[in-house]
Design a protein around this motif. Structure first.
Motif, short mmCIF file in Angstrom:
data_model
loop_
_atom_site.label_atom_id
_atom_site.label_comp_id
_atom_site.label_asym_id
_atom_site.label_seq_id
_atom_site.Cartn_x
_atom_site.Cartn_y
_atom_site.Cartn_z
N LEU A 73 -3.79 -28.71 -23.39
CA LEU A 73 -3.11 -27.81 -24.96
C LEU A 73 -3.80 -27.46 -26.07
N GLN B 108 -1.28 -24.40 -22.72
CA GLN B 108 -1.12 -23.77 -23.51
C GLN B 108 -2.23 -23.10 -24.77
N ALA C 196 -7.16 -20.25 -21.84
CA ALA C 196 -5.52 -19.75 -21.31
C ALA C 196 -5.30 -19.12 -20.60
N ARG D 212 -3.64 -30.83 -17.91
CA ARG D 212 -2.65 -29.86 -18.15
C ARG D 212 -3.46 -29.30 -19.60
#
Length: 196
Positions: A31, A57, A50, A29
């Motif tokens: 960020l 995110q 993104a 993931r």
């Protein structure tokens, strides 16, 4: 009067990059914490990253009030992609290893350091770094040193290492097109004079 703009990639509608933006799956993931000064930057490679990653995110700000929540999604171990003396080189995941929440500050080096200074939780994360001195494809800018990459390049390289043999090269297609368009707009002679 301003030109019509694509609401997704934020490029002028006549130069929309959306057809080149992939939709890539990743175990990791990502960020992205973007300094507000980067939002209207001509390249905005954090936005490209993104948009191209389904498990990413993008959050814009200087101080992130919900940082504790952002840094603790269930099932991930948070690591900050940022150089330091104690940063661990990224390595391919072991088969049973918990996936990473790769936290990437986006801004100039100065602005990225400011994000860490203003957000102690961010600064306290264990750090990871890329091995070697990759050469940036951002041919319109002088890199401050070896291994200095744009945000999208750093993310693509990090995922390439962590999730080998999966390929994250498609993440760089809109970035490459953007660079080529800027070179074409300035003309070959001007490009060679200033960047050749």
């Amino acid at each position: 009067m301003s030109r019509p703009q694509c609401s997704r990639c934020l490029r002028p509608a006549t130069h929309c990059l959306c057809p080149l933006i992939p939709s890539l799956e990743s175990r990791t993931r990502v960020l992205l914490l973007q300094h507000p000064s980067e939002v209207n930057h001509a390249l905005n490679t954090a936005r490209l990253a993104a948009l191209g990653l389904n498990n990413a995110q993008l959050v814009v700000g200087e101080v992130f009030d919900d940082l504790a929540t952002l840094l603790n999604p269930p099932g991930y171990q948070a690591r900050l992609l940022f150089p330091s003396d104690d940063a661990q080189p990224l390595q391919r995941y072991a088969p049973d290893e918990q996936p990473m929440l790769l936290v990437v500050p986006d801004g100039t080096w100065r602005k990225a350091r400011k994000l860490l200074h203003l957000n102690p939780l961010l600064a306290a994360l264990p750090r990871v770094t890329l091995m070697g001195d990759a050469v940036s494809r951002y041919r319109l800018r002088k890199a401050p040193g070896p291994g200095a990459l744009s945000t999208v390049e750093a993310i693509a390289q990090a995922l390439q290492v962590l999730e080998a043999p999966a390929s994250f090269e498609p993440l760089l297609r809109p970035f490459d097109a953007l660079i080529e368009r800027q070179i074409a707009a300035m003309g070959a002679a001007v490009f060679e004079k200033n960047h050749g």
